[in-house]
Design an enzyme around this catalytic site. Structure first.
Site, PDB file in Angstrom:
ATOM      1  N   HIS A   1       0.832  -1.198   0.000  1.00 49.67           N
ATOM      2  CA  HIS A   1       0.000   0.000   0.000  1.00 49.67           C
ATOM      3  C   HIS A   1       0.872   1.255   0.000  1.00 49.67           C
ATOM      4  O   HIS A   1       0.931   1.994   0.980  1.00 49.67           O
ATOM      5  CB  HIS A   1      -0.939  -0.012   1.204  1.00 49.67           C
ATOM      6  CG  HIS A   1      -2.112  -0.910   1.017  1.00 49.67           C
ATOM      7  ND1 HIS A   1      -2.848  -1.416   2.070  1.00 49.67           N
ATOM      8  CD2 HIS A   1      -2.687  -1.415  -0.106  1.00 49.67           C
ATOM      9  CE1 HIS A   1      -3.821  -2.180   1.602  1.00 49.67           C
ATOM     10  NE2 HIS A   1      -3.733  -2.194   0.280  1.00 49.67           N
TER      11      HIS A   1
ATOM     12  N   CYS B   1       3.892 -12.113   2.840  1.00 50.68           N
ATOM     13  CA  CYS B   1       4.689 -11.964   4.061  1.00 50.68           C
ATOM     14  C   CYS B   1       4.544 -13.215   4.925  1.00 50.68           C
ATOM     15  O   CYS B   1       3.426 -13.698   5.144  1.00 50.68           O
ATOM     16  CB  CYS B   1       4.218 -10.741   4.841  1.00 50.68           C
ATOM     17  SG  CYS B   1       5.039 -10.550   6.445  1.00 50.68           S
TER      18      CYS B   1
ATOM     19  N   GLU C   1      -5.590  -8.527   2.879  1.00 48.37           N
ATOM     20  CA  GLU C   1      -5.039  -9.548   3.767  1.00 48.37           C
ATOM     21  C   GLU C   1      -6.137 -10.334   4.466  1.00 48.37           C
ATOM     22  O   GLU C   1      -6.078 -11.566   4.561  1.00 48.37           O
ATOM     23  CB  GLU C   1      -4.112  -8.912   4.811  1.00 48.37           C
ATOM     24  CG  GLU C   1      -3.492  -9.940   5.747  1.00 48.37           C
ATOM     25  CD  GLU C   1      -2.728  -9.316   6.895  1.00 48.37           C
ATOM     26  OE1 GLU C   1      -2.738  -9.914   7.993  1.00 48.37           O
ATOM     27  OE2 GLU C   1      -2.124  -8.240   6.708  1.00 48.37           O
TER      28      GLU C   1
END
Length: 459
Positions: A145, A206, A236
């Protein structure tokens, strides 16, 4: 919409788990809205007994999958250093995170900016472009982002999969294309669709995010409902929910309290109401067919890794106490699973912000993408401290003159004239986990120029 065939399932996946309590119960007379479900399965519809964990296991070991890069780490990191590092930030770090330029003293938070998960994601995306210079490369969502980084990838020819009316158009992706999964991860339905298309998948998810996936898969295996602290539309959380079995997403402590009050039959604070109203309130934030009378008997906590650490912990404690009160302290382990999925980088940046607001500063500049959840919580800490805090996504929000356009934590865009006080000032500075140092420097250079003009006019 593709549906997994029995033949494919038997070839790829292990035998389905034993029927859950959802399979054993009678259908509820009240159903949740299907909009959330459709957003999670825009690319493919998977059978109820589809083993998502085994699919992910097999995918990560396939020839068309890569999550470690392609051997170009050194040169891509050098390129990123040229593009994103900052002499101003370097000076601050060399001087104990504080330095004075003319009438402006800057105090930099102890932890700020690019986290290792973000740096890893961007670096692997750069590697993918170098490894496949002539191939079409797609992103399932923004890599991170931050508008500066996303624009850079766009300039490198990395395209976002187009979205029409909230639905991604995977028809544009063809066999032989390269598709990058962003740092936030991707929904399992999207992974399945891409695998079926026989594309090269480059996974930059991640590891902290995939750790949360492992947690909700643990919940599912034990027949627990996942209470996910997050924003139901955030990439997410969409990905995490896709790996969960039964789930409900709560945005904050108020929504968690509503759920806990319902569990206790209105005996917590009286905030909850009927089953129908419960389902209406959470219609976009629950799994298909969610029944609060059945699905809140056994619960586990998970979180969007970028949420406010203290609030996640508060929600976990509240739910645990609720289950103790409902089922007895001696039985709580049969009805509640604790969590340990708070991201270290998120925690460090929030802790550093709590320290920064204790410093003697005139104002705080928070730099990060306006759709960045972790940056919004840094701004939230600033606002709660009572110190004037300005959240900008780039230096372009400053000027012309002593004017700034900034966002508040809850999303309101504000314009303010004369935001910098006259005379010598001390500014606290932090940045979100997706923000390059160069973006912070560019913003500070605007501040230095405003104060330089002030000095010249006073001379």
């Amino acid at each position: 919409m593709a549906t997994i065939t029995t033949q494919l399932r038997s070839a790829l996946l292990s035998p389905a788990a034993s029927p859950s309590r959802r399979a054993r119960r009678a259908p509820s007379s009240v159903r949740c809205d299907s909009s959330a479900a459709s957003s999670l399965s825009a690319s493919a519809s998977l059978d109820a007994d589809f083993d998502k964990k085994q699919f992910r296991h097999n995918l990560t070991r396939s020839d068309n999958y890569n999550r470690k890069g392609f051997g170009h780490k050194k040169e891509t990191l050098e390129l990123m250093s040229q593009e994103y590092t900052s002499d101003v930030i370097k000076t601050l770090k060399e001087n104990g995170n504080q330095h004075t330029w003319g009438p402006v003293t800057v105090k930099l938070a102890e932890a700020y900016g690019f986290c290792w998960g973000v740096e890893r994601a961007v670096q692997i995306a750069y590697e993918a472009r170098k490894q496949f210079p002539d191939d079409r490369i797609w992103l399932t969502n923004e890599i991170i982002h931050n508008p500066t980084v996303n624009k850079r990838l766009e300039d490198m020819g990395v395209q976002n999969i187009p979205v029409d009316a909230g639905i991604k158009d995977f028809d544009v992706v063809e066999q032989g294309d390269v598709v990058v999964l962003p740092a936030f991860g991707a929904a399992v339905e999207e992974m399945y669709t891409l695998n079926e298309k026989k594309v090269q998948i480059v996974d930059t998810t991640c590891p902290w995010v995939s750790k949360v996936w492992n947690m909700v898969e643990k919940h599912k295996k034990g027949d627990y409902t996942s209470i996910i602290h997050g924003k139901y539309s955030h990439e997410e959380t969409v990905a995490t929910a896709s790996f969960a079995g039964t789930y409900i997403i709560v945005k904050n402590i108020a929504e968690a309290s509503y759920v806990c009050d319902y569990i206790l039959g209105g005996q917590l604070d009286g905030s909850s109401s009927t089953k129908e109203e419960f389902l209406e309130k959470f219609k976009n934030a629950v799994s298909p067919g969610f029944d609060p009378d059945v699905d809140l008997v056994k619960v586990g906590i998970a979180n969007q890794t970028t949420m406010l650490k203290g609030e996640t912990e508060e929600i976990g404690k509240l739910v645990e106490k609720t289950m103790m009160r409902r089922f007895g302290v001696e039985n709580v382990n049969d009805h509640f699973i604790a969590f340990n999925t708070i991201c270290d980088a998120t925690q460090e940046r929030q802790d550093a912000m709590y320290q920064l607001v204790k410093e003697k500063v005139d104002l705080i500049l928070v730099v990060g993408g306006w759709n960045s959840s972790n940056t919004s919580h840094l701004q939230e800490i600033g606002e709660l401290s009572g110190i004037p805090s300005y959240w900008i996504d780039s230096e372009q929000r400053i000027g012309p003159g002593n004017k700034i356009s900034y966002k508040l934590n809850h999303g309101e865009l504000v314009e303010k004239e004369n935001w910098l006080p006259e005379g010598p000032i001390t500014i606290g500075v932090t940045s979100g986990a997706s923000t390059p140092d160069k973006v912070v420097e560019d913003a500070l250079q605007k501040v230095f120029e405003i104060k330089r003009q002030e000095v010249l006019q006073a001379a």
